[in-house]
Scaffold this active site. Structure first.
Site, PDB file in Angstrom:
ATOM      1  N   ARG A  61       0.895  -1.313   0.204  1.00 56.18           N
ATOM      2  CA  ARG A  61      -0.151  -0.185  -0.122  1.00 56.18           C
ATOM      3  C   ARG A  61       0.893   1.138  -0.138  1.00 56.18           C
ATOM      4  NH1 ARG A  61      -3.134  -3.642   3.039  1.00 56.18           N
ATOM      5  NH2 ARG A  61      -1.915  -3.053   4.819  1.00 56.18           N
ATOM      6  N   GLU A  98       6.083  -8.702  16.185  1.00 52.26           N
ATOM      7  CA  GLU A  98       5.613  -9.145  17.496  1.00 52.26           C
ATOM      8  C   GLU A  98       6.192 -10.617  17.738  1.00 52.26           C
ATOM      9  OE1 GLU A  98       1.764  -8.329  17.630  1.00 52.26           O
ATOM     10  OE2 GLU A  98       1.535  -8.655  19.867  1.00 52.26           O
TER      11      GLU A  98
HETATM   12  P1  5GP Z   1       3.422  -1.107  11.598  1.00 52.30           P
HETATM   13  O1  5GP Z   1       4.791  -1.652  10.990  1.00 52.30           O
HETATM   14  O2  5GP Z   1       3.758   0.638  11.769  1.00 52.30           O
HETATM   15  O3  5GP Z   1       3.099  -1.730  12.797  1.00 52.30           O
HETATM   16  O4  5GP Z   1       2.239  -1.393  10.561  1.00 52.30           O
HETATM   17  C1  5GP Z   1       2.184  -0.606   9.355  1.00 52.30           C
HETATM   18  C2  5GP Z   1       2.211  -1.252   8.268  1.00 52.30           C
HETATM   19  O5  5GP Z   1       1.019  -2.422   8.442  1.00 52.30           O
HETATM   20  C3  5GP Z   1       1.777  -0.249   6.912  1.00 52.30           C
HETATM   21  O6  5GP Z   1       2.637  -0.918   6.071  1.00 52.30           O
HETATM   22  C4  5GP Z   1       0.505  -0.726   6.788  1.00 52.30           C
HETATM   23  O7  5GP Z   1       0.094  -0.853   5.273  1.00 52.30           O
HETATM   24  C5  5GP Z   1      -0.056  -1.892   7.300  1.00 52.30           C
HETATM   25  N1  5GP Z   1      -1.327  -1.822   8.343  1.00 52.30           N
HETATM   26  C6  5GP Z   1      -1.238  -2.027   9.524  1.00 52.30           C
HETATM   27  N2  5GP Z   1      -2.613  -1.781  10.180  1.00 52.30           N
HETATM   28  C7  5GP Z   1      -3.261  -1.328   9.128  1.00 52.30           C
HETATM   29  C8  5GP Z   1      -4.613  -1.110   9.023  1.00 52.30           C
HETATM   30  O8  5GP Z   1      -5.395  -0.800   9.915  1.00 52.30           O
HETATM   31  N3  5GP Z   1      -4.953  -0.383   7.770  1.00 52.30           N
HETATM   32  C9  5GP Z   1      -4.140  -0.342   6.660  1.00 52.30           C
HETATM   33  N4  5GP Z   1      -4.409   0.064   5.386  1.00 52.30           N
HETATM   34  N5  5GP Z   1      -2.722  -0.715   6.814  1.00 52.30           N
HETATM   35  C10 5GP Z   1      -2.257  -1.198   7.790  1.00 52.30           C
END
Ligand code: 5GP
Length: 173
Positions: A61, A98
């Protein structure tokens, strides 16, 4: 154009991809060209006049926002992908999840030493993904100028993990 409320185009999906997770679905925003354009314009406005040589984003995304933003800012776009997806020689970086670890790769000629890099993703949650991208860029000797998101889940405090790099987001929860 100013009347567009971007958060109106984000859909909550309970229990996706796992029970207990409230997933922020960006596809209604992508499906509306005026809302999508407003998002890209607001991102571009924030970085107007800042020194950026290249935009880096991780699949999948992140690509959606990185490519039009790169065109708008007049800079190149470099994809970061899961292992084995990129055809040329790569730099790789493993990071903690995690449970377990994950690895990301980028072409060795994607970012040059000394370049100023803007990192882009659709959403900042725990910050793990963007921190891994930042580490990859810094390993090459380039500088992270900032991190840009459509959405930031403030309650997870991902920005603290990414500090001291600036996190900029259009929608906060
Ligand atoms: P992080 O690494 O910050 O924990 O998670 C962010 C990554 O996970 C991003 O690349 C994102 O695309 C995806 N992601 C995690 N939760 C969501 C969500 O609720 N919606 C969307 N669109 N992407 C998410």
């Amino acid at each position: 154009m100013n009347s567009i409320q971007l958060q109106d185009y984000i859909r909550d999906i309970p229990d996706f991809p796992k029970p207990g997770i409230l997933f922020k679905d960006i596809t209604p925003l992508l499906a509306d060209s005026a809302a999508f354009e407003a998002a890209i314009d607001q991102m571009a406005a924030h970085y107007e006049g800042k020194q950026i040589d290249v935009i880096v984003a991780a699949e999948a995304r992140g690509f959606i926002f990185a490519a039009p933003l790169a065109l708008k800012l007049g800079v190149g776009f470099v994809p970061v992908r899961k292992p084995g997806k990129l055809p040329f020689s790569t730099h790789s970086f493993s990071y903690e999840l995690e449970y377990g670890t994950d690895t990301l790769e980028m072409h060795i000629d994607g970012v040059a030493e000394g370049q100023n890099v803007l990192l882009v993703d659709d959403l900042l949650a725990t910050g793990g993904t963007i921190k891994a991208c930042a580490n990859l860029v810094e390993k090459i000797g380039a500088t992270v100028t900032g991190c840009c998101f459509l959405i930031e889940l403030k309650f997870l405090d991902g920005a603290a993990k990414v500090a001291p790099h600036e996190c900029f987001s259009l929608i906060e929860y």
